[in-house]
Design an enzyme around this catalytic site. Structure first.
Site, PDB file in Angstrom:
ATOM      1  N   PHE A 119       0.397  -1.032   0.219  1.00 24.17           N
ATOM      2  CA  PHE A 119       0.551   0.347   0.227  1.00 24.17           C
ATOM      3  C   PHE A 119       1.220   1.509  -0.069  1.00 24.17           C
ATOM      4  CE2 PHE A 119      -2.093   3.175   3.484  1.00 24.17           C
ATOM      5  CZ  PHE A 119      -2.893   3.182   2.927  1.00 24.17           C
ATOM      6  N   LYS A 150       7.744  -3.968  15.510  1.00 25.35           N
ATOM      7  CA  LYS A 150       8.075  -2.674  14.308  1.00 25.35           C
ATOM      8  C   LYS A 150       8.922  -2.342  15.189  1.00 25.35           C
ATOM      9  CE  LYS A 150       7.213  -1.753  10.929  1.00 25.35           C
ATOM     10  NZ  LYS A 150       7.640  -1.100   9.785  1.00 25.35           N
ATOM     11  N   THR A 199       6.424   2.806  12.971  1.00 27.56           N
ATOM     12  CA  THR A 199       5.084   3.202  12.951  1.00 27.56           C
ATOM     13  C   THR A 199       5.029   3.582  14.888  1.00 27.56           C
ATOM     14  OG1 THR A 199       2.984   1.832  13.617  1.00 27.56           O
ATOM     15  CG2 THR A 199       4.970   0.493  13.780  1.00 27.56           C
ATOM     16  N   ASP A 200       3.414   4.481  15.349  1.00 29.33           N
ATOM     17  CA  ASP A 200       3.289   4.905  16.210  1.00 29.33           C
ATOM     18  C   ASP A 200       2.843   3.843  17.410  1.00 29.33           C
ATOM     19  OD1 ASP A 200       1.187   4.493  15.340  1.00 29.33           O
ATOM     20  OD2 ASP A 200       0.058   6.569  15.771  1.00 29.33           O
ATOM     21  N   GLU A 201       2.862   2.770  16.592  1.00 25.29           N
ATOM     22  CA  GLU A 201       1.915   1.922  17.238  1.00 25.29           C
ATOM     23  C   GLU A 201       3.080   1.100  18.181  1.00 25.29           C
ATOM     24  OE1 GLU A 201      -0.779  -1.502  15.677  1.00 25.29           O
ATOM     25  OE2 GLU A 201      -1.357   0.165  13.655  1.00 25.29           O
ATOM     26  N   TYR A 217       2.756  -7.695  16.445  1.00 27.28           N
ATOM     27  CA  TYR A 217       3.065  -6.734  15.885  1.00 27.28           C
ATOM     28  C   TYR A 217       3.967  -5.844  15.770  1.00 27.28           C
ATOM     29  CZ  TYR A 217       2.908  -2.635  11.879  1.00 27.28           C
ATOM     30  OH  TYR A 217       2.644  -1.240  11.336  1.00 27.28           O
TER      31      TYR A 217
HETATM   32  P1  NAD Z   1       1.412  -3.564   2.910  1.00 29.63           P
HETATM   33  O1  NAD Z   1       1.421  -4.696   4.001  1.00 29.63           O
HETATM   34  O2  NAD Z   1       0.299  -3.337   2.274  1.00 29.63           O
HETATM   35  O3  NAD Z   1       2.951  -3.650   2.665  1.00 29.63           O
HETATM   36  C1  NAD Z   1       3.651  -5.103   2.597  1.00 29.63           C
HETATM   37  C2  NAD Z   1       4.389  -5.498   1.565  1.00 29.63           C
HETATM   38  O4  NAD Z   1       5.906  -5.800   2.138  1.00 29.63           O
HETATM   39  C3  NAD Z   1       3.601  -5.849   0.335  1.00 29.63           C
HETATM   40  O5  NAD Z   1       4.160  -5.694  -0.181  1.00 29.63           O
HETATM   41  C4  NAD Z   1       4.260  -7.516   0.849  1.00 29.63           C
HETATM   42  O6  NAD Z   1       4.835  -8.206  -0.467  1.00 29.63           O
HETATM   43  C5  NAD Z   1       5.851  -6.832   1.433  1.00 29.63           C
HETATM   44  N1  NAD Z   1       7.283  -7.643   1.855  1.00 29.63           N
HETATM   45  C6  NAD Z   1       6.341  -8.273   2.918  1.00 29.63           C
HETATM   46  N2  NAD Z   1       7.571  -9.040   3.428  1.00 29.63           N
HETATM   47  C7  NAD Z   1       8.452  -9.014   3.043  1.00 29.63           C
HETATM   48  C8  NAD Z   1      10.035 -10.342   3.071  1.00 29.63           C
HETATM   49  N3  NAD Z   1       9.935 -11.109   4.370  1.00 29.63           N
HETATM   50  N4  NAD Z   1      10.277  -9.350   1.457  1.00 29.63           N
HETATM   51  C9  NAD Z   1      10.252  -8.743   0.396  1.00 29.63           C
HETATM   52  N5  NAD Z   1       9.103  -7.668   0.847  1.00 29.63           N
HETATM   53  C10 NAD Z   1       7.983  -8.477   1.999  1.00 29.63           C
HETATM   54  O7  NAD Z   1       1.705  -2.854   4.085  1.00 29.63           O
HETATM   55  P2  NAD Z   1       1.772  -0.974   4.140  1.00 29.63           P
HETATM   56  O8  NAD Z   1       0.022  -0.217   5.243  1.00 29.63           O
HETATM   57  O9  NAD Z   1       1.528  -0.458   3.493  1.00 29.63           O
HETATM   58  O10 NAD Z   1       2.345  -0.508   5.832  1.00 29.63           O
HETATM   59  C11 NAD Z   1       4.610  -0.391   4.621  1.00 29.63           C
HETATM   60  C12 NAD Z   1       5.464  -0.027   5.704  1.00 29.63           C
HETATM   61  O11 NAD Z   1       4.558   1.299   6.395  1.00 29.63           O
HETATM   62  C13 NAD Z   1       4.931  -1.117   7.264  1.00 29.63           C
HETATM   63  O12 NAD Z   1       6.587  -1.419   7.410  1.00 29.63           O
HETATM   64  C14 NAD Z   1       4.192  -0.418   8.207  1.00 29.63           C
HETATM   65  O13 NAD Z   1       4.645  -1.528   8.733  1.00 29.63           O
HETATM   66  C15 NAD Z   1       4.113   0.567   7.814  1.00 29.63           C
HETATM   67  N6  NAD Z   1       3.612   1.289   8.757  1.00 29.63           N
HETATM   68  C16 NAD Z   1       2.357   1.686   7.591  1.00 29.63           C
HETATM   69  C17 NAD Z   1       0.992   2.467   8.400  1.00 29.63           C
HETATM   70  C18 NAD Z   1      -0.149   1.748   7.931  1.00 29.63           C
HETATM   71  O14 NAD Z   1      -1.215   2.587   8.413  1.00 29.63           O
HETATM   72  N7  NAD Z   1      -0.189   1.244   6.958  1.00 29.63           N
HETATM   73  C19 NAD Z   1       1.322   3.097   9.684  1.00 29.63           C
HETATM   74  C20 NAD Z   1       2.864   3.141  10.205  1.00 29.63           C
HETATM   75  C21 NAD Z   1       3.604   2.637   9.755  1.00 29.63           C
HETATM   76  P1  TYD Z   2      -6.347  -1.905  11.097  1.00 27.63           P
HETATM   77  O1  TYD Z   2      -6.606  -1.003  10.038  1.00 27.63           O
HETATM   78  O2  TYD Z   2      -6.118  -2.730  11.376  1.00 27.63           O
HETATM   79  O3  TYD Z   2      -5.151  -0.073  11.800  1.00 27.63           O
HETATM   80  P2  TYD Z   2      -4.414  -0.083  13.646  1.00 27.63           P
HETATM   81  O4  TYD Z   2      -4.902  -1.795  13.818  1.00 27.63           O
HETATM   82  O5  TYD Z   2      -2.872  -0.888  12.879  1.00 27.63           O
HETATM   83  O6  TYD Z   2      -4.679   0.773  14.181  1.00 27.63           O
HETATM   84  O7  TYD Z   2      -7.563  -1.165  12.415  1.00 27.63           O
HETATM   85  C1  TYD Z   2      -7.335   0.838  12.644  1.00 27.63           C
HETATM   86  C2  TYD Z   2      -8.986   0.699  13.471  1.00 27.63           C
HETATM   87  O8  TYD Z   2     -10.199  -0.154  13.431  1.00 27.63           O
HETATM   88  C3  TYD Z   2      -8.226  -0.498  15.213  1.00 27.63           C
HETATM   89  O9  TYD Z   2      -9.363   0.762  15.956  1.00 27.63           O
HETATM   90  C4  TYD Z   2      -9.560  -1.906  14.858  1.00 27.63           C
HETATM   91  C5  TYD Z   2     -10.618  -1.109  14.360  1.00 27.63           C
HETATM   92  N1  TYD Z   2     -11.362  -2.211  13.229  1.00 27.63           N
HETATM   93  C6  TYD Z   2     -12.906  -2.441  13.250  1.00 27.63           C
HETATM   94  O10 TYD Z   2     -12.884  -1.982  14.296  1.00 27.63           O
HETATM   95  N2  TYD Z   2     -12.929  -3.327  12.437  1.00 27.63           N
HETATM   96  C7  TYD Z   2     -12.419  -3.877  11.919  1.00 27.63           C
HETATM   97  O11 TYD Z   2     -13.107  -5.473  10.575  1.00 27.63           O
HETATM   98  C8  TYD Z   2     -10.961  -3.782  11.532  1.00 27.63           C
HETATM   99  C9  TYD Z   2      -9.520  -4.144  10.354  1.00 27.63           C
HETATM  100  C10 TYD Z   2     -10.155  -2.541  12.023  1.00 27.63           C
END
Ligand code: NAD
Ligand code: TYD
Length: 344
Positions: A11, A153, A124-126, A149
């Site tokens: 993503f 991280k 991540t903020d998590e 998770y």
């Molecule tokens: P995502 O799951 O959409 O994408 C992860 C990508 O990593 C995928 O394309 C997957 O194929 C690839 N991948 C997984 N394992 C792999 C491996 N062993 N080798 C090579 N590639 C691999 O995740 P995202 O939401 O795009 O998040 C990207 C980064 O941002 C992550 O590190 C996540 O922890 C961090 N992040 C995400 C959010 C969020 O809200 N989505 C917020 C803060 C931080």
């Molecule tokens: P998520 O998108 O999984 O992100 P994160 O857990 O990394 O914050 O979830 C966002 C918020 O939404 C979290 O408080 C969990 C909640 N949630 C639901 O209530 N229902 C759902 O089906 C999912 C996937 C998440």
């Protein structure tokens, strides 16, 4: 610059690769294993760009990583690749440790050996854990991760610190709040709710729905990561947030309204174990030091996102009809973890 982006088929990574190819003169190598979350359709049309190369492979494959760093004369690494979904980490933590911890260690070690000049770790903020009703995370907030998770991280995040302190390796860490926008895998809250609503399926809200997240448009996050890559101070940590706290239930109601669906679709289900109550980010540092701020306000970002999912039904329908269905059944089907409960 020759940049290695890991996880560039996911993503945020795919949005970032697009930003680089559209807005810079950099060469981009995208290393992605294409797990369930990786999708080359996210970068359709860029295959023929001479400044772009895709490599399917694992960040845990040391020889492969070493070869790419050498052959491509990589100068900078932006590390997104990860197992990224909290609920999956509750079901099976091991792959999170392998990819997120060991994978990051291998990337750091090989990048250091190859003389990489800038390394951005997308954390991540998590890692900070959960807040009560007040306060915000700052970069010095102690790490207290609550899910497997988040713990994986946090481990990777601390390895980056160690590589800076021990080896003077120029790594910067970003800690971002929840992203939303085009190409988000439909297991995360916003795309899951949009897709379910469009199919008139129940909208599963965990617990009482009053958990708070700070939502940031993915394009703004990518610009922040890019600012850190180019101007961040080695060894520093940068919080990135949307200044946009929302309760889950309010957000789901907003989506239902935007889609013109009935609020009766909203269904309270059993809570996520260890569910963090509230995240809130103080992003003052990146705003003052790197002149970044979130540009896309939430209403605009959400409308854009809803429109994208409406216009790209094939993209998410293909995902939801594949492997994802077995995961969905396991989590939300009869006897699944999120089938019953919530407030009465
Ligand atoms: P995502 O799951 O959409 O994408 C992860 C990508 O990593 C995928 O394309 C997957 O194929 C690839 N991948 C997984 N394992 C792999 C491996 N062993 N080798 C090579 N590639 C691999 O995740 P995202 O939401 O795009 O998040 C990207 C980064 O941002 C992550 O590190 C996540 O922890 C961090 N992040 C995400 C959010 C969020 O809200 N989505 C917020 C803060 C931080
Ligand atoms: P998520 O998108 O999984 O992100 P994160 O857990 O990394 O914050 O979830 C966002 C918020 O939404 C979290 O408080 C969990 C909640 N949630 C639901 O209530 N229902 C759902 O089906 C999912 C996937 C998440």
């Amino acid at each position: 610059m020759n940049i290695l982006v890991t996880g560039g088929a996911g993503f945020i990574g795919s949005n970032y690769v697009r930003l680089l190819l559209e807005g810079s003169g950099d060469r981009v190598v995208n290393l992605d294993l294409l797990t369930y979350a990786g999708n080359l359709a996210n970068l359709a049309g860029y295959e023929k760009d001479p400044r772009y190369r895709f490599v399917r492979g694992d960040i845990c494959d040391r020889e492969l990583v070493r070869g790419i760093l050498e052959d491509e004369k990589i100068e900078a690494v932006v590390h997104f690749a990860a197992e990224s979904h909290v609920d999956r980490s509750v079901e099976g933590p091991e792959i999170f440790i392998k990819t997120n911890v060991l994978g990051t260690e291998i990337l750091l070690e090989e990048s250091r050996a190859a003389g990489v000049e800038r390394f951005v770790m997308v954390s991540t903020d998590e890692v900070y854990g959960s807040l009560g009703d007040d306060g915000q995370f700052v970069e010095s907030t102690p790490l207290a991760p609550n899910s497997p998770y988040a713990a994986s991280k946090a481990s990777a995040d601390l390895l980056c610190r160690a590589f800076f302190k021990t080896f003077d390796f120029p790594v910067m860490v970003t800690r971002c709040s929840n992203n939303y926008g085009p190409f988000q895998f439909p297991e995360k809250l916003i795309p899951l709710m949009i897709a379910n609503a469009l199919e008139d399926k129940p909208l599963p809200v965990y617990g009482d729905g009053l958990n708070v997240r700070d939502w940031l448009y993915v394009g703004d996050h990518c610009l922040a990561v890019d600012a850190v890559l180019r101007n961040g101070v080695p060894g520093d940590i940068y919080n990135i947030g949307g200044c946009n706290e929302m309760r889950n239930l309010d957000l789901v109601r907003m989506l239902v309204d935007k889609l013109g669906k009935s609020h009766d679709l909203i269904t309270f289900v059993k809570d996520r174990p260890g569910h963090d109550r509230r995240y809130a980010i103080d992003a003052a540092k990146i705003m003052t030091e790197l002149d970044w701020k979130p540009d896309v306000d939430f209403q605009t970002g959400l409308s854009r996102t809803v429109d994208w999912y409406l216009e790209n039904r094939v993209w998410w329908e293909e995902i939801r009809s594949g492997d994802y269905t077995s995961y969905y059944e396991k989590m939300y089907g009869d006897g699944g973890r999120h089938t019953s409960g919530g407030p009465s």
